[in-house]
Scaffold this motif. Structure first.
Motif, short mmCIF file in Angstrom:
data_model
loop_
_atom_site.label_atom_id
_atom_site.label_comp_id
_atom_site.label_asym_id
_atom_site.label_seq_id
_atom_site.Cartn_x
_atom_site.Cartn_y
_atom_site.Cartn_z
N UNK A 162 -84.86 49.74 54.33
CA UNK A 162 -83.94 50.29 53.19
C UNK A 162 -83.86 49.31 51.95
N UNK A 163 -84.15 49.46 50.77
CA UNK A 163 -83.79 48.53 49.62
C UNK A 163 -82.77 48.97 48.51
N UNK A 164 -82.38 48.23 47.89
CA UNK A 164 -81.62 48.26 46.91
C UNK A 164 -81.76 47.60 45.46
N UNK A 165 -82.09 48.18 44.18
CA UNK A 165 -82.34 47.66 43.06
C UNK A 165 -81.84 48.41 41.92
N UNK A 166 -81.83 47.57 40.75
CA UNK A 166 -81.00 48.09 39.54
C UNK A 166 -82.00 48.66 38.62
N UNK A 167 -81.78 49.45 37.82
CA UNK A 167 -82.79 50.12 36.94
C UNK A 167 -81.74 50.37 35.51
N UNK A 168 -82.49 50.64 34.30
CA UNK A 168 -81.78 50.88 33.28
C UNK A 168 -82.00 52.26 32.76
N UNK A 169 -83.29 52.75 32.62
CA UNK A 169 -83.60 54.16 32.00
C UNK A 169 -84.12 55.14 32.71
N UNK A 170 -84.72 55.06 33.87
CA UNK A 170 -85.48 56.18 34.33
C UNK A 170 -85.86 56.02 35.69
N UNK A 171 -85.67 56.83 36.74
CA UNK A 171 -86.12 56.76 38.12
C UNK A 171 -86.80 58.07 38.48
N UNK A 172 -87.70 58.30 39.28
CA UNK A 172 -88.35 59.33 39.65
C UNK A 172 -89.17 59.22 40.98
N UNK A 173 -89.34 60.34 41.50
CA UNK A 173 -90.30 60.39 42.83
C UNK A 173 -91.06 61.59 42.66
N UNK A 174 -92.42 61.45 43.15
CA UNK A 174 -93.54 62.49 42.86
C UNK A 174 -94.44 62.31 41.81
N UNK A 175 -94.84 63.27 41.16
CA UNK A 175 -95.74 63.29 39.98
C UNK A 175 -95.93 62.11 39.00
N UNK A 176 -94.28 62.09 38.63
CA UNK A 176 -94.44 61.14 37.55
C UNK A 176 -94.63 59.76 37.94
N UNK A 177 -94.24 59.34 39.27
CA UNK A 177 -94.42 58.01 39.77
C UNK A 177 -95.94 58.09 40.40
N UNK A 178 -96.69 59.09 40.75
CA UNK A 178 -98.07 58.94 40.86
C UNK A 178 -98.84 58.41 39.33
N UNK A 179 -98.31 58.92 38.33
CA UNK A 179 -98.96 58.57 37.13
C UNK A 179 -98.79 57.16 36.95
N UNK A 180 -97.74 56.49 37.24
CA UNK A 180 -97.45 55.12 37.02
C UNK A 180 -98.34 54.32 38.02
N UNK A 181 -98.61 54.89 39.28
CA UNK A 181 -99.30 53.99 40.43
C UNK A 181 -100.96 53.98 39.76
N UNK A 182 -101.41 55.07 38.92
CA UNK A 182 -102.91 54.95 38.52
C UNK A 182 -103.04 54.15 37.14
N UNK A 183 -101.80 53.77 36.56
CA UNK A 183 -101.86 53.19 35.22
C UNK A 183 -102.52 51.75 34.88
N UNK A 184 -102.74 51.08 36.08
CA UNK A 184 -103.57 50.01 36.05
C UNK A 184 -105.07 50.09 35.81
N UNK A 185 -105.56 51.43 35.94
CA UNK A 185 -107.13 51.64 35.80
C UNK A 185 -107.42 51.55 34.47
N UNK A 186 -106.66 51.24 33.29
CA UNK A 186 -107.15 51.12 31.97
C UNK A 186 -105.89 50.39 31.43
#
Length: 341
Positions: A162-186
């Motif tokens: 288990x972890x704890x973190x701060x964030x400002x604007x957006x959190x998500x689980x699922x498809x949106x995070x999958x998009x983030x996971x692939x963004x280093x390809x370009x």
């Protein structure tokens, strides 16, 4: 231009941060993007001309901003300028909020979500606002600011930790995070576009979602739902990924999240394409809630639990495959200087 007094610990015998009649300005810069160094080279001569006393510190992979903010608070900074993207802001914000230090943002990251939502159009616009405001403060004018809540996330990763973190604007689980996971390809925004394309037709997953709703000054249990979904997101910003208002009711300084559950999508690729086209049309018309696959709620807290690990993200940065993600609207706020509306 060399970086003056970059990194390194602030020693006990360091001179007072702010000589008489001057303002002590801390600068935190993320050197990952060349835009940061260009902005820094433009900023520093103007700060000198305005009469500010400054100290600069760079971030690194090991120290992404929190440590630098702590050092500048210890040094005695009256205000801090952050040159970087949303990740750098997220790392520094809890320390600067705790110290109640006025913060300026110079957007040099990829998405720059927070900067866009407080009215900073570009790094040059941000530098002009920053220098003008600091010069006015030196002359005795009180600076104005916006109070941006710092939200909290608690999550359990696939290894059970288990972890704890701060964030400002957006959190998500699922498809949106999958998009983030692939963004280093370009590089840059192209990477996010590539990641989004890869994630559009990702399989739905079953999520158990518990949420709490707030109306006015009262809070209540919002309910529990368990169903197949493509993604679950909680946002404080209207446009997390470009010019389209995916969360039209969200506000960066609100005490509540705009929570969005997307899906479930039909299994047929053709039907899924039609569904995404319908969602795009609804968003372009300013009515994303009109589409049956876009389900919104107002909430102060949401917990998403899944049976098998699913990618999750905070402010557009992947935090790994998670079994549970719980986000809570924060009460601690960061004082951010922003242009007049």
């Amino acid at each position: 231009m060399p970086l003056e007094q970059v990194s390194g610990r602030v020693d006990e015998d360091d001179p007072p941060a702010s000589p008489a009649g001057r303002i002590a300005v801390g600068i935190i810069l993320n050197p990952k993007h060349s835009a940061t160094l260009r902005a820094y080279a433009e900023l520093v001569p103007q700060l000198r001309k305005a009469g500010a006393h400054y100290r600069s510190m760079t971030t690194s992979v090991e120290r992404s901003g929190r440590w630098q903010a702590e050092q500048l608070v210890r040094w005695g900074a009256d205000t801090v300028i952050v040159l970087g993207g949303d990740g750098t802001i997220r790392a520094t914000a809890p320390v600067l909020a705790e110290a109640d230090i006025l913060t300026f943002l110079v957007p040099t990251g990829t998405a720059n979500v927070l900067s866009r939502h407080i009215g900073l159009r570009s790094s040059r616009h941000a530098i002009d606002h920053c220098v003008r405001t600091i010069a006015s403060t030196i002359r005795g004018a009180p600076p104005t600011h916006r109070s941006v809540p710092i939200n909290t996330a608690e999550f359990q990763t696939a290894d059970g930790i288990r972890h704890r973190a701060d964030f400002i604007s957006l959190a998500g689980i699922g498809g949106d995070a999958r998009a983030v996971a692939h963004h280093h390809a370009a590089p840059g925004l192209l990477g996010y576009a590539w990641g989004a394309e890869r994630a559009l037709f990702a399989a739905d997953f079953t999520a158990s979602t518990d949420f709490a709703a707030r109306t006015g000054e009262t809070s209540s249990t919002g309910g529990t739902a368990s169903a197949p979904v493509w993604s679950v997101m909680a946002s404080k910003v209207a446009r997390p990924a470009g010019p389209i208002a995916v969360f039209p009711e969200a506000h960066i300084d609100a005490q509540t999240f705009s929570m969005l559950t997307v899906g479930p999508f039909p299994h047929s690729p053709m039907a899924a394409c039609r569904a995404w086209a319908g969602i795009a049309a609804a968003c372009l018309q300013g009515r994303p809630d009109a589409h049956p696959f876009m389900n919104y709620r107002v909430t102060t807290e949401v917990t998403v639990s899944v049976e098998s690990p699913v990618p999750a993200q905070l402010d557009g940065d992947l935090i790994g495959d998670c079994l549970e993600l719980r986000v809570s609207a924060g009460e601690k706020t960061l004082r951010v200087s922003a242009p007049a509306s």
